[in-house]
Design a protein around this motif. Sequence first.
Motif, PDB file in Angstrom:
ATOM      1  N   ALA A 128       0.874  -1.174   0.000  1.00 39.07           N
ATOM      2  CA  ALA A 128       0.000   0.000   0.000  1.00 39.07           C
ATOM      3  C   ALA A 128       0.911   1.223   0.000  1.00 39.07           C
ATOM      4  CB  ALA A 128      -0.903   0.011   1.229  1.00 39.07           C
ATOM      5  N   TYR A 129       0.627   2.175  -0.903  1.00 41.60           N
ATOM      6  CA  TYR A 129       1.473   3.368  -1.024  1.00 41.60           C
ATOM      7  C   TYR A 129       0.679   4.620  -0.652  1.00 41.60           C
ATOM      8  CZ  TYR A 129       4.322   7.096  -2.936  1.00 41.60           C
ATOM      9  OH  TYR A 129       5.056   8.244  -3.079  1.00 41.60           O
ATOM     10  N   CYS A 130       1.135   5.304   0.389  1.00 42.03           N
ATOM     11  CA  CYS A 130       0.563   6.575   0.836  1.00 42.03           C
ATOM     12  C   CYS A 130       1.379   7.694   0.196  1.00 42.03           C
ATOM     13  CB  CYS A 130       0.627   6.673   2.352  1.00 42.03           C
ATOM     14  SG  CYS A 130       0.154   8.293   3.019  1.00 42.03           S
ATOM     15  N   ASN A 131       0.696   8.650  -0.418  1.00 39.58           N
ATOM     16  CA  ASN A 131       1.426   9.708  -1.116  1.00 39.58           C
ATOM     17  C   ASN A 131       2.236  10.592  -0.167  1.00 39.58           C
ATOM     18  OD1 ASN A 131      -0.917  11.059  -0.079  1.00 39.58           O
ATOM     19  ND2 ASN A 131      -0.647  12.653  -1.619  1.00 39.58           N
ATOM     20  N   ARG A 132       1.956  10.577   1.117  1.00 35.40           N
ATOM     21  CA  ARG A 132       2.729  11.365   2.088  1.00 35.40           C
ATOM     22  C   ARG A 132       3.768  10.554   2.853  1.00 35.40           C
ATOM     23  NH1 ARG A 132      -1.075  15.462   5.469  1.00 35.40           N
ATOM     24  NH2 ARG A 132      -1.565  16.885   3.760  1.00 35.40           N
ATOM     25  N   HIS A 133       3.441   9.299   3.166  1.00 39.37           N
ATOM     26  CA  HIS A 133       4.285   8.526   4.076  1.00 39.37           C
ATOM     27  C   HIS A 133       5.042   7.374   3.438  1.00 39.37           C
ATOM     28  CE1 HIS A 133       1.170  10.456   6.681  1.00 39.37           C
ATOM     29  NE2 HIS A 133       2.296  10.887   7.224  1.00 39.37           N
ATOM     30  N   GLY A 134       4.769   7.070   2.167  1.00 38.41           N
ATOM     31  CA  GLY A 134       5.557   6.066   1.481  1.00 38.41           C
ATOM     32  C   GLY A 134       4.903   4.705   1.346  1.00 38.41           C
ATOM     33  N   LEU A 135       5.735   3.714   1.039  1.00 37.97           N
ATOM     34  CA  LEU A 135       5.297   2.353   0.740  1.00 37.97           C
ATOM     35  C   LEU A 135       5.327   1.493   1.998  1.00 37.97           C
ATOM     36  CD1 LEU A 135       4.557   0.444  -1.654  1.00 37.97           C
ATOM     37  CD2 LEU A 135       6.983  -0.167  -1.716  1.00 37.97           C
ATOM     38  N   PHE A 136       4.232   0.767   2.212  1.00 33.87           N
ATOM     39  CA  PHE A 136       4.128  -0.146   3.345  1.00 33.87           C
ATOM     40  C   PHE A 136       3.750  -1.517   2.807  1.00 33.87           C
ATOM     41  CE2 PHE A 136       3.737   4.029   5.017  1.00 33.87           C
ATOM     42  CZ  PHE A 136       4.355   3.986   6.258  1.00 33.87           C
ATOM     43  N   ALA A 137       4.165  -2.567   3.514  1.00 34.34           N
ATOM     44  CA  ALA A 137       3.913  -3.916   3.026  1.00 34.34           C
ATOM     45  C   ALA A 137       3.684  -4.886   4.169  1.00 34.34           C
ATOM     46  CB  ALA A 137       5.105  -4.393   2.186  1.00 34.34           C
ATOM     47  N   CYS A 138       2.968  -5.965   3.853  1.00 37.62           N
ATOM     48  CA  CYS A 138       2.799  -7.075   4.792  1.00 37.62           C
ATOM     49  C   CYS A 138       2.611  -8.348   3.981  1.00 37.62           C
ATOM     50  CB  CYS A 138       1.613  -6.852   5.730  1.00 37.62           C
ATOM     51  SG  CYS A 138       0.011  -6.763   4.919  1.00 37.62           S
ATOM     52  N   ARG A 139       2.844  -9.468   4.606  1.00 36.57           N
ATOM     53  CA  ARG A 139       2.618 -10.760   3.952  1.00 36.57           C
ATOM     54  C   ARG A 139       1.145 -11.128   4.078  1.00 36.57           C
ATOM     55  NH1 ARG A 139       6.728 -11.944   7.452  1.00 36.57           N
ATOM     56  NH2 ARG A 139       5.397 -13.442   8.493  1.00 36.57           N
ATOM     57  N   THR A 140       0.628 -11.883   3.110  1.00 36.35           N
ATOM     58  CA  THR A 140      -0.754 -12.349   3.215  1.00 36.35           C
ATOM     59  C   THR A 140      -0.859 -13.329   4.376  1.00 36.35           C
ATOM     60  OG1 THR A 140      -0.312 -14.097   1.620  1.00 36.35           O
ATOM     61  CG2 THR A 140      -1.310 -12.075   0.767  1.00 36.35           C
ATOM     62  N   PRO A 141      -2.028 -13.376   5.011  1.00 36.79           N
ATOM     63  CA  PRO A 141      -2.189 -14.344   6.104  1.00 36.79           C
ATOM     64  C   PRO A 141      -2.165 -15.768   5.565  1.00 36.79           C
ATOM     65  CG  PRO A 141      -4.242 -13.136   5.708  1.00 36.79           C
ATOM     66  CD  PRO A 141      -3.202 -12.560   4.798  1.00 36.79           C
ATOM     67  N   ARG A 142      -1.781 -16.683   6.424  1.00 38.05           N
ATOM     68  CA  ARG A 142      -1.777 -18.092   6.021  1.00 38.05           C
ATOM     69  C   ARG A 142      -3.217 -18.584   5.931  1.00 38.05           C
ATOM     70  NH1 ARG A 142       3.175 -19.885   5.516  1.00 38.05           N
ATOM     71  NH2 ARG A 142       4.805 -19.112   6.870  1.00 38.05           N
ATOM     72  N   VAL A 143      -3.473 -19.375   4.909  1.00 35.91           N
ATOM     73  CA  VAL A 143      -4.813 -19.903   4.697  1.00 35.91           C
ATOM     74  C   VAL A 143      -4.760 -21.408   4.856  1.00 35.91           C
ATOM     75  CG1 VAL A 143      -6.664 -20.169   2.994  1.00 35.91           C
ATOM     76  CG2 VAL A 143      -5.387 -18.029   3.119  1.00 35.91           C
ATOM     77  N   GLN A 144      -5.684 -21.930   5.664  1.00 28.41           N
ATOM     78  CA  GLN A 144      -5.758 -23.382   5.849  1.00 28.41           C
ATOM     79  C   GLN A 144      -6.322 -23.997   4.586  1.00 28.41           C
ATOM     80  OE1 GLN A 144      -4.666 -25.113   8.368  1.00 28.41           O
ATOM     81  NE2 GLN A 144      -4.145 -23.376   9.660  1.00 28.41           N
ATOM     82  N   ARG A 145      -5.619 -24.975   4.064  1.00 32.58           N
ATOM     83  CA  ARG A 145      -6.109 -25.678   2.876  1.00 32.58           C
ATOM     84  C   ARG A 145      -7.168 -26.686   3.289  1.00 32.58           C
ATOM     85  NH1 ARG A 145      -1.623 -26.346  -1.586  1.00 32.58           N
ATOM     86  NH2 ARG A 145      -0.440 -24.478  -1.132  1.00 32.58           N
ATOM     87  N   LYS A 146      -8.180 -26.799   2.457  1.00 34.75           N
ATOM     88  CA  LYS A 146      -9.219 -27.772   2.727  1.00 34.75           C
ATOM     89  C   LYS A 146      -8.673 -29.162   2.424  1.00 34.75           C
ATOM     90  CE  LYS A 146     -12.927 -24.640   1.611  1.00 34.75           C
ATOM     91  NZ  LYS A 146     -14.021 -24.322   0.705  1.00 34.75           N
ATOM     92  N   SER A 147      -8.885 -30.072   3.362  1.00 28.40           N
ATOM     93  CA  SER A 147      -8.428 -31.436   3.096  1.00 28.40           C
ATOM     94  C   SER A 147      -9.494 -32.140   2.264  1.00 28.40           C
ATOM     95  CB  SER A 147      -8.194 -32.175   4.415  1.00 28.40           C
ATOM     96  OG  SER A 147      -9.368 -32.224   5.155  1.00 28.40           O
ATOM     97  N   THR A 148      -9.039 -32.973   1.401  1.00 29.50           N
ATOM     98  CA  THR A 148      -9.976 -33.722   0.554  1.00 29.50           C
ATOM     99  C   THR A 148      -9.984 -35.170   0.999  1.00 29.50           C
ATOM    100  OG1 THR A 148      -8.266 -34.118  -1.082  1.00 29.50           O
ATOM    101  CG2 THR A 148      -9.660 -32.197  -1.417  1.00 29.50           C
ATOM    102  N   VAL A 149     -11.141 -35.738   1.014  1.00 28.65           N
ATOM    103  CA  VAL A 149     -11.305 -37.135   1.401  1.00 28.65           C
ATOM    104  C   VAL A 149     -11.861 -37.875   0.210  1.00 28.65           C
ATOM    105  CG1 VAL A 149     -12.446 -38.709   2.982  1.00 28.65           C
ATOM    106  CG2 VAL A 149     -11.729 -36.451   3.787  1.00 28.65           C
ATOM    107  N   GLN A 150     -11.210 -38.966  -0.142  1.00 24.82           N
ATOM    108  CA  GLN A 150     -11.713 -39.777  -1.239  1.00 24.82           C
ATOM    109  C   GLN A 150     -12.580 -40.890  -0.671  1.00 24.82           C
ATOM    110  OE1 GLN A 150      -8.212 -41.061  -3.372  1.00 24.82           O
ATOM    111  NE2 GLN A 150      -8.712 -39.632  -5.014  1.00 24.82           N
ATOM    112  N   LEU A 151     -13.737 -41.012  -1.224  1.00 19.76           N
ATOM    113  CA  LEU A 151     -14.635 -42.094  -0.825  1.00 19.76           C
ATOM    114  C   LEU A 151     -14.446 -43.243  -1.794  1.00 19.76           C
ATOM    115  CD1 LEU A 151     -17.824 -40.011  -0.091  1.00 19.76           C
ATOM    116  CD2 LEU A 151     -16.172 -40.877   1.547  1.00 19.76           C
ATOM    117  N   VAL A 152     -14.311 -44.420  -1.247  1.00 19.86           N
ATOM    118  CA  VAL A 152     -14.095 -45.603  -2.091  1.00 19.86           C
ATOM    119  C   VAL A 152     -15.350 -46.449  -2.125  1.00 19.86           C
ATOM    120  CG1 VAL A 152     -12.661 -47.624  -2.480  1.00 19.86           C
ATOM    121  CG2 VAL A 152     -11.702 -45.560  -1.464  1.00 19.86           C
TER     122      VAL A 152
END
Length: 152
Positions: A128-152
Motif C-alpha cells: 500500500a502506497y501513501c502519497n505522504r508517508h511512502g510504501l508499506f507492506a505485509c505478507r498475506t495471512p496463512r490460509v488453511q487448505r481444505k483437506s480432501t477425502v476420497q470415498l471408495v
Amino acid sequence: MNANRAGNLLRAKFYVCPLCGNVIHATGEASISCCGIALPVLEVENAVDGRIPAAPESAAAADPSVHLPRVEVADGEVYLAMEHPMGKDHFISFMAYVTTDQVFFRKLYPEQTADARFPYRGPGTIFAYCNRHGLFACRTPRVQRKSTVQLV
C-alpha cells in the motif's frame, strides 16, 4: 526462496513519479525516469531488518501509523481495506498483491475508498502506497487448505 535475480516477482520494486503520479512496477531495481526525473526505488517503510511483517491479525491490532490494510482471504479472494484519509492532499495511491508469479494492482484516487479485491493466488505480499508517508507492506495471512477425502 527463488534466487533468480532477473524477473523474480518476489523482488518486486515500485517507483512513483512525484510530478505526474505515474506508478512503475519492475521485477528488480532499474534506472527509471519520468517527467525528466530519475526515480528512486520505493523502500518499504515498515520493514524490520529488511523483512516484511505478517498482516495484522485484526483491524484492532493494526497500527494506523503503519498504513497496513486489513487483509481478509475468503471465497478465493483477497480483500484489502484501510481506514485512511482519501483527500486530495493525503491518500493511498495504490494497493498491490504480489505472488511468486503474478502481480495484481489497483490504482486509487482521492475521494475513493481505500480498498481492493484480488483473486487469491497463494502466499504473497501486499503493498500500500501513501502519497505522504511512502510504501508499506505485509505478507498475506496463512490460509488453511481444505483437506480432501476420497470415498471408495
